[in-house]
Design an enzyme around this catalytic site. Structure first.
Site: not given
Ligand code: BGC
Length: 754
Positions: A296
């Site tokens: 993530d």
């Molecule tokens: C979120 C993810 C997301 C990623 C990219 C993160 O902060 O937890 O679910 O896909 O950002 O935007």
């Protein structure tokens, strides 16, 4: 059921499946294996040409600046892309922007390896569908698949190859803002829905230019964050992990999902992004997952903040060893991996494996044949906001709307009556598409509920008053709202949250309607005690509607219904669509009941008859145990009467299939769809079993006056669970069973497995 279990059968049955019987730390290279894909030879020859730096480059993802979805870190994207130091980008979209950046990767780097463009296409790209919790309320797998197919078509035309969806985290805590992005609380439903999203996004052939890679996220346990607080600690036993939180992820692997994303949380003391047990042992080894794992956003760096790595360099090593293939935005692989390999701290085979997995997806997408095939200006013009996409979003909005309450047939509305439309969300276009709404338009394109109602009612029959804002204490608009209510025949109030109150980093410690909205409905009720008040709510989580349930005659839960939401909701309000949605998540009476979900365990001193006065039972002294609205609940404008069920046998063997059916009669005045639900309860287990478990559902159309028979076939496979040794199997004994239109019932029938 007898507690003496025949050892031979049990051993045999528990060995069936993919049971994992160890929690010890696996070796760091578990799960490394070739994919056996037709592209292997090509990948081999490309990798023979690649330097270590170029291989590491594939494991790096940076963000463009078209959207911000995490902490902003300065990086030098174009320079890094030119150096071949980047494998993927997020937050870059449009045919032009993706083409321009791809050109640098393809033309200015030594090997010309194309970039992957990833983006959060969660419930639509431009045409926004209801939020995921709403889509789940439709229990309509075909519709969910169709919506994600549409999202893939729009996104792919803007150069996007990869969506960071579906989120298949089981979500049982309404305080947690990301519940809005989930399929709710149930393992069976969330697993089916996860599969539907994957099939919709990825289509039947990834080499087609309108299919995109899906991501199962966030592995694993994110939804169980303590106190519903975002990014918080997760501690759970193996029973809950294997029987509740892992199965939806396994379902996406079975559906062919190409990528996984790590979770931000720690799981039992080990942050997910550094967790070998879940990535190497479970995902890559036991489940034989051949796609790749991305962190993530910034999550490798967060291993330091968690107190799991002493610095970013150690975090880089731990993530790589855990089985994480690509680093989103930590700038960690870029900075430290080469050094770690040269120092002998990271095995180069781990990098080879990660690189190979990432290249494989690029081959599957056809990017080596034509790196620009997704960045197509013409297609972009043709597909974005296609009329049929907007129409599909309208239907999804109608299918997602749950009729929670409808006393004295307050709904549907009647075109001849004057309606007072009251509330801060009546004319709203900004919030109606919800959080995580990708590139959805929060102005012109979105259809407000007011606009939707205007399709059915002449303007002269609509009296509008905003009443108050979503947040804040200003009640100066109450008088105008009261006047509007007094002049109209019926009152329809559109209340709720704003879209920023759910989604990421949006946990709430209260789940009541924010601001003065409850006071507004109280004031209206007082002013027009004999008029019908219909409450329409928009929100990203189950709310505590205990007060509103008393004040309103009817309540329609519309979640955030999307771009065509105003039309879809109006279709339900006026009866053009007979509501069929059912709650995918429990609505508590009060926040103090959380966590509350339909398939809890019973406890040694169960409470009987929902009685708060039963001493020494598992209950509260100040509130009943039951929820305000149960999982699976949802009314219709008609009535469905369920007969007792018929079982093909009351005893089955391990190889039998039990056939169970119920007749359902539509006794009301409307044709409609009903979501028919099959529940079981395993009465005795070597691990205690939930009081109810959903094991099947069918959405059926029943004409008024018609009786139909709905049948389910249940096999031993449906009765299995992970036991204390983490073996997947089934035990003989008695099982209760029912077919109903809600989870709120008492079992009357049972069968035996012998
Ligand atoms: C979120 C993810 C997301 C990623 C990219 C993160 O902060 O937890 O679910 O896909 O950002 O935007």
């Amino acid at each position: 059921m007898s507690r003496i279990i025949k050892p031979t059968i049990i051993t045999m049955l528990f060995l069936v499946g993919f049971g994992c019987n160890t929690t010890k730390t696996p070796s760091h290279n578990k799960g490394i294996s070739k994919s056996n894909s037709p592209f292997d030879a090509k990948i081999d020859s490309l990798m023979n040409l690649m330097t270590l730096q170029e291989k590491i480059g594939q494991t790096v993802m940076y963000s463009g600046d078209l959207t911000v979805t995490g902490p902003v870190v300065s990086n030098n994207n174009q320079k890094y892309v030119k150096e071949g130091a980047v494998g993927a980008m997020l937050n870059v979209f449009s045919a032009k922007a993706t083409r321009d950046l791809q050109k640098i990767a393809v033309e200015d780097t030594r090997l010309g390896i194309p970039l992957l463009f990833g983006y959060d296409v969660i419930h639509g790209f431009k045409t926004i569908f209801p939020i995921n919790l709403g889509l789940a309320a439709s229990w309509d797998l075909e519709d969910i698949k169709k919506g994600s197919r549409i999202a893939a078509q729009e996104a792919s035309a803007e150069g996007i190859h990869w969506t960071f969806a579906p989120m298949v985290d089981i979500s049982r805590d309404p305080r947690w803002g990301r519940i809005s992005e989930s399929a709710g609380e149930d393992v069976y439903l969330a697993s089916k829905i996860g599969k539907a999203y994957v099939e919709g996004f990825q289509g039947d052939d990834l080499s087609k230019h309108n299919t995109i890679l899906a991501t199962a996220k966030h592995f694993v346990g994110y939804g169980a964050a303590q106190a519903g607080r975002e990014y918080h600690t997760v501690n759970m036993g193996q029973d809950e992990l294997w029987n509740v939180y892992l199965p939806p992820f396994k379902a996406t692997v079975d559906a062919g999902v190409e990528t996984f994303m790590t979770a931000f949380n720690e799981l039992n003391g080990v942050p997910a992004t550094g967790n070998k047990y879940i990535f190497r042992n479970i995902l890559k080894d036991k489940w034989n997952f051949k796609g790749f794992v991305v962190t993530d956003y910034f999550a490798t760096n967060e291993l330091v903040m968690h107190g799991y790595a002493k610095d970013r360099k150690e975090a880089t090593k731990l993530a790589m060893e855990a089985g994480v293939d690509q680093d989103m935005m930590s700038n960690a692989n870029h900075e430290y991996l080469e050094e770690l390999v040269n120092e002998g701290q990271v095995d180069i085979e781990l990098i080879n494996d990660a690189c190979r997995r990432i290249l494989l997806t690029k081959y599957k997408l056809g990017l080596f044949d034509d790196p620009y095939r997704y960045s197509d200006k013409q297609r972009e013009k043709e597909v974005i906001y296609k009329p049929e996409f907007l129409e599909a979003a309208r239907q999804s909005a109608a299918m997602a709307s749950v009729l929670l309450k409808n006393d004295d047939t307050s709904l549907p509305l009647n075109k001849t009556q004057t309606i007072a439309l009251i509330g801060p969300l009546v004319k709203d276009k900004e919030n109606i598409i919800g959080n995580w709404a990708a590139e959805g338009d929060r102005k012109g394109k979105a259809i407000s509920i007011h606009q939707g109602i205007q399709e059915y009612l002449e303007d002269s029959k609509i009296v509008f008053a905003k009443g108050c804002d979503i947040e804040g204490n200003d009640e100066s608009g109450f008088n105008a709202a009261i006047q509007a209510a007094k002049t109209a025949d019926k009152v329809v109030m559109i209340l709720g949250e704003n879209y920023k109150m759910s989604g990421e980093a949006a946990s709430r410690s209260s789940i009541k309607l924010p601001g003065s909205q409850t006071n507004l409905i109280k004031a209206i009720r007082k002013a027009v005690p004999n008029k019908k008040i219909v409450l329409v709510i928009m929100n990203g989580r189950p709310l505590d509607l205990s007060e509103e349930d008393i004040l309103a005659d009817a309540i329609l839960e519309t979640w955030f219904p999307g771009t065509s939401g105003g039309y879809g909701v109006a279709d339900v309000l006026f009866g053009a669509y007979n509501p069929s949605a059912k709650l995918p998540v429990t609505f508590p009476r009060t926040i103090g009941q959380i966590p509350i979900y339909y398939n809890m365990k019973r406890a040694g001193r169960p409470n009987h008859n929902d009685n708060p006065n039963e001493r020494y039972s598992s209950n509260y002294i100040d509130v009943r145990n039951s929820p305000l609205y149960a999982f699976g609940h949802g009314l219709s404008y008609t009535n469905y009467e369920y007969s007792d069920i018929t079982l093909s046998s009351t005893t089955i063997s391990f190889s039998d299939t039990l056939s169970v059916s119920a007749t359902i009669t539509n006794t009301g005045d409307y044709d409609g769809y009903e979501v028919v639900q099959l529940y079981i309860h395993d009465k005795v287990g070597s691990l205690t079993r939930p009081v109810k478990e959903l094991k099947g559902f069918k959405k059926v159309f029943i004409k008024k006056g018609e009786t139909i028979t709905v049948n389910f076939d249940l096999t031993v496979e449906d009765l299995k669970y992970y036991n204390a040794d983490l073996k997947f199997g089934v035990e003989p004994g008695e099982f209760q069973i029912a077919i109903k239109g809600t989870s709120d019932f008492d079992f009357k029938h049972s069968f035996k497995l012998e």
